[in-house]
Design an enzyme around this catalytic site. Sequence first.
Site, short mmCIF file in Angstrom:
data_model
loop_
_atom_site.label_atom_id
_atom_site.label_comp_id
_atom_site.label_asym_id
_atom_site.label_seq_id
_atom_site.Cartn_x
_atom_site.Cartn_y
_atom_site.Cartn_z
N ARG A 1 -63.49 7.40 -29.92
CA ARG A 1 -63.46 6.42 -28.66
C ARG A 1 -62.63 5.39 -29.13
O ARG A 1 -61.88 4.73 -28.16
CB ARG A 1 -64.73 5.83 -28.64
CG ARG A 1 -65.32 5.13 -29.77
CD ARG A 1 -66.51 4.16 -29.31
NE ARG A 1 -66.79 3.36 -30.65
CZ ARG A 1 -66.31 2.21 -30.90
NH1 ARG A 1 -65.43 1.72 -30.17
NH2 ARG A 1 -66.79 1.55 -31.93
N SER A 2 -62.36 5.06 -30.27
CA SER A 2 -61.39 3.89 -30.73
C SER A 2 -60.65 4.11 -31.88
O SER A 2 -61.17 4.84 -33.08
CB SER A 2 -62.28 2.58 -31.06
OG SER A 2 -61.57 1.57 -31.34
N CYS B 1 -66.72 5.09 -34.48
CA CYS B 1 -65.21 5.22 -33.91
C CYS B 1 -65.11 6.68 -33.33
O CYS B 1 -64.82 6.90 -32.16
CB CYS B 1 -64.14 4.70 -34.57
SG CYS B 1 -64.28 3.02 -35.06
N HIS C 1 -54.64 2.60 -30.87
CA HIS C 1 -53.90 1.47 -30.89
C HIS C 1 -53.35 1.23 -32.20
O HIS C 1 -53.81 1.63 -33.45
CB HIS C 1 -54.87 0.18 -30.55
CG HIS C 1 -56.29 0.50 -31.28
ND1 HIS C 1 -57.36 1.09 -30.63
CD2 HIS C 1 -56.46 -0.17 -32.47
CE1 HIS C 1 -58.41 0.77 -31.57
NE2 HIS C 1 -57.86 0.08 -32.72
N LEU C 2 -52.45 0.49 -32.35
CA LEU C 2 -51.78 -0.33 -33.40
C LEU C 2 -52.45 -1.78 -33.25
O LEU C 2 -52.00 -2.42 -32.39
CB LEU C 2 -50.50 -0.22 -33.42
CG LEU C 2 -49.74 1.04 -33.87
CD1 LEU C 2 -48.21 1.12 -33.53
CD2 LEU C 2 -50.04 1.58 -35.51
#
Length: 264
Positions: free
Chosen positions: A166-167, A146, A207-208
């Site tokens: 990236r994430s 990630c 993100h959540l």
Amino acid sequence: MKQYIKLIKKIIRVGNQKKDRTGTGTLSIFGYNMKFDLKKGFPLLTTKKCHIASIIYELLWFLKGDTNISYLNENKISIWNNWANESGDVGPIYGKQWRNWSTPEGHEIDQIKNVLIQLKKNPDSRRMLVSSWNVGDIDKMRLPPCHVLFQFYVFNNTLSCQLYQRSCDVFLGLPFNIASYSILIHMIAQQCDLKVGDFLWTGGDVHLYNNHIELAKKQILRIPRTLPKLTILKKPQSLFQYCFEDFKIIGYHPYPAIKGEISI
């Protein structure tokens, strides 16, 4: 860490509802930056208690070049258990890529050691990068990286680092990532006789997970407290000789933990 709370609020306010690989679903934004001045304190989240041992042992595990969870489990750390195979291996993830990146010619490159050499011999270099995103190995990884790329920068005898992620699982993962790379900066600065500077974080898909949104709303009601300080009790001969007992977090007074389910 007001920046972290600000990020959560933005995701809740303008995030896009997206499907994801795990089937949980996320509220997501694309592209976000934060900057932490490490001279002003150690950026360990205070609005919920973080498990410091997991952060430190995971970083030491990466620096060993290890990709088997046995070392983590021996130290009662289970954060990678969900991705390991029956023999405890997670594939050629961070540790493998940091310390033993395989070339097409069959050689192996120690990216961390190369960065240390450059920091000591040519600190103005613009090539002091470490990548975990080895395209040829992605399919062999139980979970592709990630946090994929980080770069070091020296000015006025002060070490800074920028990470691209990236994430980003903001509720569970991000507090660990911020603290982990901040510890790494302290370690490398000590080894290279530099002062600590800034940690810059850049996120891609930030993100959540849907099952964390209500937990995050609870967290943002808490007022961030004074950041703790990180002390490294001794200086080993090598970056790769630190142990858990070398690190001390002083003045950490967080709110109680808020547990959330991990999406696999």
